[in-house]
Design an enzyme around this catalytic site. Structure first.
Site, short mmCIF file in Angstrom:
data_model
loop_
_atom_site.label_atom_id
_atom_site.label_comp_id
_atom_site.label_asym_id
_atom_site.label_seq_id
_atom_site.Cartn_x
_atom_site.Cartn_y
_atom_site.Cartn_z
N HIS A 1 -2.92 7.82 1.79
CA HIS A 1 -3.36 6.49 1.35
C HIS A 1 -4.77 6.28 1.90
CE1 HIS A 1 -3.78 2.33 0.61
NE2 HIS A 1 -3.54 1.94 1.84
N ASN B 1 -9.98 0.54 -0.22
CA ASN B 1 -8.51 0.57 -0.20
C ASN B 1 -8.00 -0.05 -1.51
OD1 ASN B 1 -5.78 0.19 0.20
ND2 ASN B 1 -6.00 -0.61 2.28
N CYS C 1 0.82 -1.22 0.00
CA CYS C 1 0.00 0.00 0.00
C CYS C 1 0.85 1.27 0.00
CB CYS C 1 -0.95 0.01 1.18
SG CYS C 1 -2.19 -1.29 1.08
N1 COA Z 1 -18.68 -6.77 9.69
C1 COA Z 1 -19.09 -6.95 10.95
N2 COA Z 1 -18.23 -7.24 11.96
C2 COA Z 1 -16.93 -7.32 11.65
C3 COA Z 1 -16.44 -7.13 10.36
C4 COA Z 1 -17.38 -6.86 9.34
N3 COA Z 1 -17.03 -6.66 8.06
N4 COA Z 1 -15.10 -7.28 10.37
C5 COA Z 1 -14.74 -7.53 11.63
N5 COA Z 1 -15.86 -7.59 12.42
C6 COA Z 1 -15.95 -7.86 13.84
C7 COA Z 1 -14.80 -8.65 14.37
O1 COA Z 1 -14.96 -10.02 14.09
C8 COA Z 1 -14.88 -8.35 15.83
O2 COA Z 1 -15.87 -9.17 16.40
P1 COA Z 1 -15.66 -9.84 17.84
O3 COA Z 1 -15.49 -8.68 18.78
O4 COA Z 1 -16.90 -10.62 18.01
O5 COA Z 1 -14.41 -10.66 17.69
C9 COA Z 1 -15.40 -6.92 15.89
O6 COA Z 1 -15.92 -6.65 14.57
C10 COA Z 1 -14.33 -5.91 16.21
O7 COA Z 1 -13.17 -6.24 15.44
P2 COA Z 1 -11.94 -5.29 15.42
O8 COA Z 1 -10.94 -5.87 14.49
O9 COA Z 1 -11.52 -4.96 16.80
O10 COA Z 1 -12.62 -4.01 14.80
P3 COA Z 1 -11.97 -2.65 14.46
O11 COA Z 1 -12.74 -1.56 15.06
O12 COA Z 1 -10.49 -2.69 14.69
O13 COA Z 1 -12.20 -2.57 12.91
C11 COA Z 1 -10.96 -2.89 10.89
C12 COA Z 1 -11.67 -3.55 12.05
C13 COA Z 1 -10.37 -3.96 10.00
C14 COA Z 1 -11.97 -2.06 10.13
C15 COA Z 1 -9.87 -1.97 11.46
O14 COA Z 1 -9.07 -2.69 12.37
C16 COA Z 1 -9.00 -1.41 10.41
O15 COA Z 1 -9.45 -0.70 9.54
N6 COA Z 1 -7.69 -1.65 10.50
C17 COA Z 1 -6.73 -1.16 9.56
C18 COA Z 1 -6.84 -1.97 8.34
C19 COA Z 1 -6.21 -1.34 7.19
O16 COA Z 1 -6.58 -0.28 6.80
N7 COA Z 1 -5.26 -2.04 6.63
C20 COA Z 1 -4.63 -1.69 5.45
C21 COA Z 1 -3.51 -0.78 5.72
S1 COA Z 1 -2.75 -0.55 4.20
#
Ligand code: COA
Length: 324
Positions: free
Chosen positions: A251, A281, A114
């Site tokens: 990004h 993304n 990325c």
């Molecule tokens: N729909 C519903 N629930 C979802 C989900 C979806 N699409 N994806 C994850 N969850 C759930 C998880 O399973 C978790 O459930 P649990 O508590 O029962 O285990 C809950 O949501 C919280 O998960 P968590 O990972 O703590 O959520 P978050 O607030 O961190 O959001 C992301 C998840 C992936 C959106 C976030 O971590 C994120 O954006 N991270 C950066 C990712 C990124 O941009 N990467 C690329 C960089 S180049």
């Protein structure tokens, strides 16, 4: 006197198929509301069957050349940032070269996931400053839909396909922060964080393309901190500060990361170009896509001070400060 790599043209291409968040509700335990509030993403484009990264890249390159008022013969080098090439080899860049009908110059790919566009732009800047090339086509192009695990709701709702391109050109300049062009760059990587974001396949490991795996929460925390640090560092190298920034063009991974980074930099969201709601993304394509859309919206104007920053698998991250 010095030379600066100045942006002469910009363009992008998005595949026709648009997928709204609600479509994922049919196959996954997720909702439009969850995706929107946690990521800011509302829709993304997915390449059609048989539509490849090089095809997206060629269309973005043609748009950037048209914007620059140049033909492929005017270009000395093509650098494509991608982690989703059509083939293991040849490079996407040489396929773009052939697709544009260009028989001179040289072309190659850069892979920093990325953060790839920031690395590719830095590379192009280095070639221009060293006199190896004067006009470089820098492209970010991806088809991340090809490496999604469609049963993993934590990743497959986040990514999209697309391509963006810049034509950068060496121009004599005064050597001050008021010059147009690239003013400073700042790059980093730390391979100890490999397991936070990776693809579980590859040529010399298991021989398959593999699927993207991510520890979203951990990546999130690294992202906000490292992006703000690298943007500050690049601004400092340019002899400028956050108060000089016209636009952050980050990004586009997650609106909360974008907001958090802008907050840490002390730059209000009115000065951030945001496209994540429409593209998801798109990895290395996201910054040139946002630059192209920002120009089309009338946000980006000549003389504006632009800070781009990105982080991705590796981890690899960095920032480029340029005057549009
Ligand atoms: N729909 C519903 N629930 C979802 C989900 C979806 N699409 N994806 C994850 N969850 C759930 C998880 O399973 C978790 O459930 P649990 O508590 O029962 O285990 C809950 O949501 C919280 O998960 P968590 O990972 O703590 O959520 P978050 O607030 O961190 O959001 C992301 C998840 C992936 C959106 C976030 O971590 C994120 O954006 N991270 C950066 C990712 C990124 O941009 N990467 C690329 C960089 S180049």
């Amino acid at each position: 006197m010095t030379i600066r790599a100045v942006v002469r043209g910009v363009g992008h291409y998005l595949p026709e198929r648009v997928v709204e968040n609600a479509e994922f509700e049919k196959t996954l335990d997720t909702t439009d509301e969850w995706i929107r509030t946690r990521t800011g993403i509302e829709r993304r484009h997915f390449a059609a069957e048989g539509e490849t990264t090089s095809q997206l890249a060629i269309k973005a390159a043609q748009a950037a050349l048209a914007d620059a008022g140049l033909t492929p013969d005017d270009i000395d080098a093509i650098v494509v940032a991608t982690s989703t090439p059509d083939f293991t080899f040849p490079s996407v860049a040489t396929m773009v070269q052939a697709g544009l009908g260009m028989t001179s110059g040289f072309a190659y790919d850069v892979q920093a996931v990325c953060a790839g566009f920031v690395f590719a732009l830095t590379n192009a800047n280095g070639m221009i400053l060293s006199g190896q090339a004067n006009r470089v086509l820098v492209i970010g192009a991806e088809t991340f839909s090809r490496i999604m695990d469609w049963t993993d709701r934590g990743t497959c709702v986040l990514f999209g396909d697309g391509a963006g391109a810049l034509v950068v050109e060496g121009v004599d300049a005064a050597g001050t922060p008021q010059d147009r062009g690239i003013l400073a760059v700042d790059l980093h990587s730390d391979g100890r964080f490999r397991d936070l974001l990776y693809v579980d396949g590859g040529v010399s490991s298991n021989g398959v393309a593999g699927h993207l795996r991510m520890q979203g929460n951990a990546v999130f925390k690294h992202a906000v901190q490292k992006l703000a640090e690298t943007a500050h560092a690049a601004l400092e190298k340019a002899g400028l500060g956050p108060e000089d920034v016209t636009w952050i063009v980050p990004h586009q991974a997650n609106l909360r990361i974008i907001t958090g980074t802008a907050g840490r930099m002390g730059v209000p969201m009115e000065r951030v170009i945001v496209t994540v709601q429409d593209h998801g993304n798109t990895s290395a394509a996201s910054i040139p896509l946002a630059l192209s859309v920002g120009k089309a919206r009338g946000q980006l104007k000549q003389g504006d001070l632009v800070v781009t920053e990105a982080i991705g698998g590796g981890l690899a991250w960095g920032s480029v400060v340029l005057r549009w």
